[in-house]
Design a protein around this motif. Structure first.
Motif, PDB file in Angstrom:
ATOM      1  N   SER A  32     -23.780  53.999   9.226  1.00 57.47           N
ATOM      2  CA  SER A  32     -23.970  52.955   8.105  1.00 57.47           C
ATOM      3  C   SER A  32     -24.196  51.554   8.470  1.00 57.47           C
ATOM      4  O   SER A  32     -23.966  50.500   7.709  1.00 57.47           O
ATOM      5  CB  SER A  32     -22.620  52.800   7.403  1.00 57.47           C
ATOM      6  OG  SER A  32     -21.804  52.074   7.956  1.00 57.47           O
ATOM      7  N   GLN A  33     -25.148  51.384   9.488  1.00 60.40           N
ATOM      8  CA  GLN A  33     -25.639  50.035   9.827  1.00 60.40           C
ATOM      9  C   GLN A  33     -26.703  49.712   8.649  1.00 60.40           C
ATOM     10  O   GLN A  33     -26.918  48.546   8.422  1.00 60.40           O
ATOM     11  CB  GLN A  33     -26.082  49.964  11.149  1.00 60.40           C
ATOM     12  CG  GLN A  33     -25.056  49.995  12.243  1.00 60.40           C
ATOM     13  CD  GLN A  33     -24.250  48.687  12.149  1.00 60.40           C
ATOM     14  OE1 GLN A  33     -24.631  47.621  12.111  1.00 60.40           O
ATOM     15  NE2 GLN A  33     -22.677  48.905  12.058  1.00 60.40           N
ATOM     16  N   GLY A  34     -27.336  50.656   8.006  1.00 64.24           N
ATOM     17  CA  GLY A  34     -28.275  50.290   6.952  1.00 64.24           C
ATOM     18  C   GLY A  34     -29.698  49.943   7.507  1.00 64.24           C
ATOM     19  O   GLY A  34     -30.372  49.387   6.958  1.00 64.24           O
ATOM     20  N   GLU A  43     -25.418  37.436   9.931  1.00 66.66           N
ATOM     21  CA  GLU A  43     -24.673  36.799   8.660  1.00 66.66           C
ATOM     22  C   GLU A  43     -25.441  35.673   8.049  1.00 66.66           C
ATOM     23  O   GLU A  43     -25.479  35.803   6.709  1.00 66.66           O
ATOM     24  CB  GLU A  43     -23.185  36.429   9.237  1.00 66.66           C
ATOM     25  CG  GLU A  43     -22.301  37.658   9.509  1.00 66.66           C
ATOM     26  CD  GLU A  43     -22.544  38.301  10.895  1.00 66.66           C
ATOM     27  OE1 GLU A  43     -23.291  37.547  11.767  1.00 66.66           O
ATOM     28  OE2 GLU A  43     -22.361  39.249  11.243  1.00 66.66           O
ATOM     29  N   ASP A  44     -25.473  34.838   8.872  1.00 62.68           N
ATOM     30  CA  ASP A  44     -26.356  33.593   8.216  1.00 62.68           C
ATOM     31  C   ASP A  44     -27.736  33.878   7.855  1.00 62.68           C
ATOM     32  O   ASP A  44     -28.129  33.382   6.531  1.00 62.68           O
ATOM     33  CB  ASP A  44     -26.644  32.597   9.249  1.00 62.68           C
ATOM     34  CG  ASP A  44     -25.460  31.717   9.699  1.00 62.68           C
ATOM     35  OD1 ASP A  44     -24.657  32.019   8.858  1.00 62.68           O
ATOM     36  OD2 ASP A  44     -25.637  31.243  10.980  1.00 62.68           O
ATOM     37  N   ALA A  48     -30.952  35.569   2.588  1.00 67.96           N
ATOM     38  CA  ALA A  48     -31.556  36.522   2.071  1.00 67.96           C
ATOM     39  C   ALA A  48     -31.195  36.522   0.529  1.00 67.96           C
ATOM     40  O   ALA A  48     -32.020  36.552  -0.536  1.00 67.96           O
ATOM     41  CB  ALA A  48     -31.766  37.777   2.772  1.00 67.96           C
ATOM     42  N   ALA A  49     -29.735  36.592   0.432  1.00 67.78           N
ATOM     43  CA  ALA A  49     -29.239  36.694  -0.776  1.00 67.78           C
ATOM     44  C   ALA A  49     -29.535  35.295  -1.635  1.00 67.78           C
ATOM     45  O   ALA A  49     -29.696  35.564  -2.927  1.00 67.78           O
ATOM     46  CB  ALA A  49     -27.656  36.715  -0.589  1.00 67.78           C
ATOM     47  N   TYR A  88     -32.759  45.967   8.644  1.00 68.27           N
ATOM     48  CA  TYR A  88     -31.417  46.223   7.977  1.00 68.27           C
ATOM     49  C   TYR A  88     -31.588  45.601   6.589  1.00 68.27           C
ATOM     50  O   TYR A  88     -31.882  44.823   6.392  1.00 68.27           O
ATOM     51  CB  TYR A  88     -30.366  45.376   8.671  1.00 68.27           C
ATOM     52  CG  TYR A  88     -30.200  45.862  10.223  1.00 68.27           C
ATOM     53  CD1 TYR A  88     -29.285  46.860  10.421  1.00 68.27           C
ATOM     54  CD2 TYR A  88     -30.980  44.999  11.469  1.00 68.27           C
ATOM     55  CE1 TYR A  88     -29.202  47.350  11.788  1.00 68.27           C
ATOM     56  CE2 TYR A  88     -30.602  45.430  12.411  1.00 68.27           C
ATOM     57  CZ  TYR A  88     -29.897  46.568  12.835  1.00 68.27           C
ATOM     58  OH  TYR A  88     -29.673  47.105  14.106  1.00 68.27           O
ATOM     59  N   VAL A  89     -30.897  46.703   5.696  1.00 61.79           N
ATOM     60  CA  VAL A  89     -30.867  46.483   4.422  1.00 61.79           C
ATOM     61  C   VAL A  89     -30.136  45.007   4.003  1.00 61.79           C
ATOM     62  O   VAL A  89     -28.982  44.796   4.744  1.00 61.79           O
ATOM     63  CB  VAL A  89     -30.090  47.604   3.369  1.00 61.79           C
ATOM     64  CG1 VAL A  89     -30.985  48.547   3.647  1.00 61.79           C
ATOM     65  CG2 VAL A  89     -28.557  47.896   3.943  1.00 61.79           C
ATOM     66  N   THR A  90     -30.137  44.383   2.955  1.00 61.72           N
ATOM     67  CA  THR A  90     -29.561  43.375   2.442  1.00 61.72           C
ATOM     68  C   THR A  90     -29.030  43.600   1.262  1.00 61.72           C
ATOM     69  O   THR A  90     -29.211  44.636   0.517  1.00 61.72           O
ATOM     70  CB  THR A  90     -30.324  41.962   2.572  1.00 61.72           C
ATOM     71  OG1 THR A  90     -31.337  42.064   1.384  1.00 61.72           O
ATOM     72  CG2 THR A  90     -30.866  41.563   3.843  1.00 61.72           C
ATOM     73  N   ASP A  91     -28.201  42.630   0.483  1.00 55.34           N
ATOM     74  CA  ASP A  91     -27.897  42.777  -0.828  1.00 55.34           C
ATOM     75  C   ASP A  91     -28.959  42.815  -1.876  1.00 55.34           C
ATOM     76  O   ASP A  91     -28.907  42.762  -3.215  1.00 55.34           O
ATOM     77  CB  ASP A  91     -26.764  41.755  -1.171  1.00 55.34           C
ATOM     78  CG  ASP A  91     -25.525  42.071  -0.431  1.00 55.34           C
ATOM     79  OD1 ASP A  91     -25.305  43.246  -0.229  1.00 55.34           O
ATOM     80  OD2 ASP A  91     -24.784  41.133  -0.285  1.00 55.34           O
TER      81      ASP A  91
END
Length: 264
Positions: free
Chosen positions: A140-142, A205-206, A211-212, A166-169
């Motif tokens: 589930s790391q995406g 995380e940053d 990206a969000a 890796y997927v983002t929101d």
């Protein structure tokens, strides 16, 4: 649906007949009117009964909805190509051809080329079914495969490579890690269309937070098909504001929160 055709110079007459409750279908609906071009070869406009128009719209939306993959509750969590992959569009679906030969042998004990058309279709349908139900990334790391443009400045021609992101929101925005940072790995934001937007974040995380913010400030951009032409001067300025606040070293509280901008 019975249709009556009118040349372009009689468009007003067609509209007048339609609004004057002219000839009607057996259902009681007004007959459609085609307005032809000046040469009378093709329709350039159609006057429809509201009920006909509504039916056509409903049929169109129903078709579009049928093309959207639905999450399958009986599958374990993880990456599924038909839902998550930026390569699952019409011309970039994960290829099923490599499965033809083994499935033909398993199903019919013959090479794929020796099968009848009906048998080949069965193999193809089975192959596609295997692909769309495949589950990867069980931890589930995406991580998803993205067909990315080469970013090597020494590359003499534009080429594409399969790379993991890796997927983002934000649909269509992904993160990639590199190991050439001054303090170790750095993170980049890339698009599903294969562009690298920005790079240099010191933590995942940053980068994900940036990206969000990009997705929030530029909500109208389709990141799965975006090209450099998708950015106007206004959107470029907005991106600069995002990067000032959501800096590669972390959130800068002294910078204002960028406001979303409308489509250009």
């Amino acid at each position: 649906m019975t249709q009556i055709s009118f040349p372009l110079d009689q468009a007003h007459e067609a509209l007048h007949q339609f609004l004057s409750d002219g000839e009607r279908e057996h259902s009681g609906r007004r007959m459609s009117r085609n307005i032809l071009d000046t040469k009378g070869n093709k329709a350039i406009a159609v006057i429809l009964d509201p009920a006909d128009h509504r039916e056509l719209l409903n049929a169109y939306h129903a078709f579009q909805n049928s093309q959207e993959p639905k999450e399958d509750a009986d599958l374990p969590p993880g990456y599924r190509p038909y839902i998550h992959s930026p390569n699952a569009t019409t011309d970039r679906l994960l290829p099923h051809e490599p499965l033809h030969s083994p499935l033909a042998r398993a199903m019919f004990r013959k090479p794929f080329d020796e099968l009848t058309e009906t048998e080949q279709n069965q193999v193809i349908y089975t192959a596609i079914s295997c692909l769309v139900r495949a589950t990867f990334d069980a931890d589930s790391q995406g991580a998803v495969p993205i067909l990315m443009l080469s970013h090597n400045p020494d590359d003499p021609q534009p080429r594409q490579f399969w790379q993991l992101g890796y997927v983002t929101d934000v649909p269509g925005l992904f993160l990639r890690a590199t190991d050439n940072g001054f303090f170790g790995e750095e993170w980049s934001i890339v698009t599903g269309s294969g562009m690298r937007l920005f790079s240099g974040w010191w933590s995942r995380e940053d980068a994900a937070r940036a990206a969000a913010a990009i997705g929030r400030v530029l909500p109208y951009i389709d990141w799965m098909s975006a090209t450099p032409d998708a950015f106007t001067d206004k959107s470029k300025k907005a991106l600069t504001q995002v990067l000032r606040r959501y800096h590669v070293t972390g959130l800068r509280e002294d910078q204002p929160e960028p406001e979303p901008i409308p489509a250009a």
